[in-house]
Scaffold this active site. Structure first.
Site, PDB file in Angstrom:
ATOM      1  N   GLY A  18      -6.298  -6.917  -1.958  1.00  0.00           N
ATOM      2  CA  GLY A  18      -5.204  -7.574  -2.678  1.00  0.00           C
ATOM      3  C   GLY A  18      -4.316  -8.371  -1.756  1.00  0.00           C
ATOM      4  O   GLY A  18      -3.414  -9.076  -2.197  1.00  0.00           O
ATOM      5  N   GLY A  19      -4.570  -8.267  -0.433  1.00  0.00           N
ATOM      6  CA  GLY A  19      -3.809  -9.026   0.543  1.00  0.00           C
ATOM      7  C   GLY A  19      -4.432 -10.382   0.810  1.00  0.00           C
ATOM      8  O   GLY A  19      -5.572 -10.653   0.422  1.00  0.00           O
ATOM      9  N   CYS A 106      -9.379   5.797   9.906  1.00  0.00           N
ATOM     10  CA  CYS A 106      -9.726   5.231   8.592  1.00  0.00           C
ATOM     11  C   CYS A 106     -10.838   4.191   8.727  1.00  0.00           C
ATOM     12  O   CYS A 106     -11.764   4.150   7.918  1.00  0.00           O
ATOM     13  CB  CYS A 106      -8.489   4.609   7.955  1.00  0.00           C
ATOM     14  SG  CYS A 106      -8.806   3.850   6.348  1.00  0.00           S
ATOM     15  N   CYS A 206      -1.179   3.337   5.750  1.00  0.00           N
ATOM     16  CA  CYS A 206      -1.496   2.994   4.359  1.00  0.00           C
ATOM     17  C   CYS A 206      -0.931   3.975   3.341  1.00  0.00           C
ATOM     18  O   CYS A 206      -0.426   3.572   2.306  1.00  0.00           O
ATOM     19  CB  CYS A 206      -3.009   2.856   4.192  1.00  0.00           C
ATOM     20  SG  CYS A 206      -3.962   4.061   5.111  1.00  0.00           S
TER      21      CYS A 206
END
Length: 372
Positions: A18-19, A106, A206
């Site tokens: 979405g960035g 991550c 995040c």
């Protein structure tokens, strides 16, 4: 040694957050002739309805971008894997008084493992992300080898966070933004009319978002108050628990300029966290950015991971001990069982156990380990 490039027409599954970075990456891959599929990863859902977690808005942004770019997109939930592989380790490290870097874990465990496995199940030839880094593939008599390189935009380079990727992961990974500067990425987003062209970059960890860090950690770890002392043994008050502080920390200590050396104008140097005594539950603080307790000429690292699959030869390299740091000249002394040590030409500030020490040979990221 010939450089290998993926063939146009290959199927690429791209992580779309979405960035703006991953959105422009998807568009660039389409322009380069790949068959592109978008995948939105949901990695956290403990408090998804709070003001700090933006995953619903991020999904809406990713879906609207996919519509503009002309790619299919699906959402996949990796929250269980994230909790087991990343968050549990995060809490373990903080409990032990260290300061982990969950973005490193991550990438290794979710974005380039769980996500990669899922993408391969969708028939992907490659995966792609919006990271600022490059992969160079060369073919020799030993077969195809992949190198992880810094991005062209040094101010945005994210190879530090990717240093645990291995040959099989890099062989299947594309970084479309590696040759671009961030200003160019924003320009492309505006020119092609992306709905998120002006969206602010996400910052921080995040799952924490913009919320106060200590408040978040407090929900998962108990407080163990204890004395806050100077190296000379002067008691300056109480800390809330060693887990809630990191070396080099300046804010949130609650001592201000009340204690210590004052300047002629009545002001005083700031206080910094310098050491933790886990056995005695003592937090040591020092006054002044350049205090000797904040300087380190050597470090030991463990849990080493090398991009080439084997450690580099001992010798002169450069390293980062935190993300926002210039490369520092050092000498590598390779150890065994995944350990190594570095000796720096100039002392390094606030070298922090739990963070990553990442080694470079010029633009090539060689790998690294966890500072012990």
């Amino acid at each position: 040694m010939a450089e290998q490039r993926p063939a146009p027409g290959a199927r690429v599954v791209i992580g779309m957050s979405g960035g703006v970075d991953s959105s422009v990456s998807a568009w660039l891959l389409r322009q380069q002739g790949y068959e592109v599929v978008g995948l939105f990863m949901k990695n956290w859902e403990d408090d998804d309805d709070t003001e700090y977690c933006s995953s619903r808005q991020d999904w809406l942004d990713a879906a609207s971008v996919a519509d503009v770019v002309g790619v299919d997109i699906e959402a996949v939930n990796f929250a269980a894997e994230y909790k087991d592989r990343v968050f549990a380790d995060f809490l373990r490290e903080y409990s032990a008084g260290r300061t982990p870097n969950p973005d490193v874990l991550c990438n290794a465990e979710i974005k380039f493992k769980a996500f990669l496995d899922h993408a391969m199940g969708l028939g992907a030839d490659y995966i792609a992300t919006g990271h600022y880094a490059r992969v160079r593939r060369t073919e020799s008599s030993y077969g195809v080898r992949s190198q992880l390189l810094k991005a062209v935009d040094g101010s945005k380079d994210q190879s530090y966070f990717l240093h645990r990727l291995n040959q099989s992961q890099l062989a299947r990974t594309l970084f479309p933004l590696g040759e671009l500067h961030k200003t160019e990425v924003r320009r492309i987003a505006r020119e092609i009319g992306l709905p998120n062209a002006a969206k602010k970059d996400s910052t921080g960890i995040c799952f924490i978002g913009e919320r106060p860090f200590r408040e978040f950690l407090n929900r998962y770890l108990p407080t163990h108050p204890g004395p806050m002392c100077t190296p000379e043994g002067l008691d300056l008050g109480q800390h809330q628990g060693l887990a809630f502080y990191t070396l080099g920390q300046r804010k949130g200590l609650g001592i201000g300029g009340v204690h210590g050396t004052q300047r002629g104008d009545g002001t005083a140097d700031a206080w910094y966290v310098a050491r933790k005594d886990m056995a005695r539950n003592v937090l040591y603080v020092v006054q002044g950015h350049d205090h000797p307790w904040l300087q380190s000429s050597t470090l030991q690292a463990q849990d080493a991971s090398w991009v080439a699959g084997e450690p580099p030869l001992a010798g002169a390299y450069a390293a980062k001990t935190r993300y926002r740091q210039a490369d520092a000249a050092c000498t590598l002394a390779a150890g065994n069982q995944g350990r190594f040590s570095l000796t720096f030409t100039a002392p390094q500030w606030a070298v922090t156990p739990g963070q990553s020490a990442v080694l470079y040979d010029g633009d090539v990221c060689l790998g690294g380990g966890i500072i012990s």
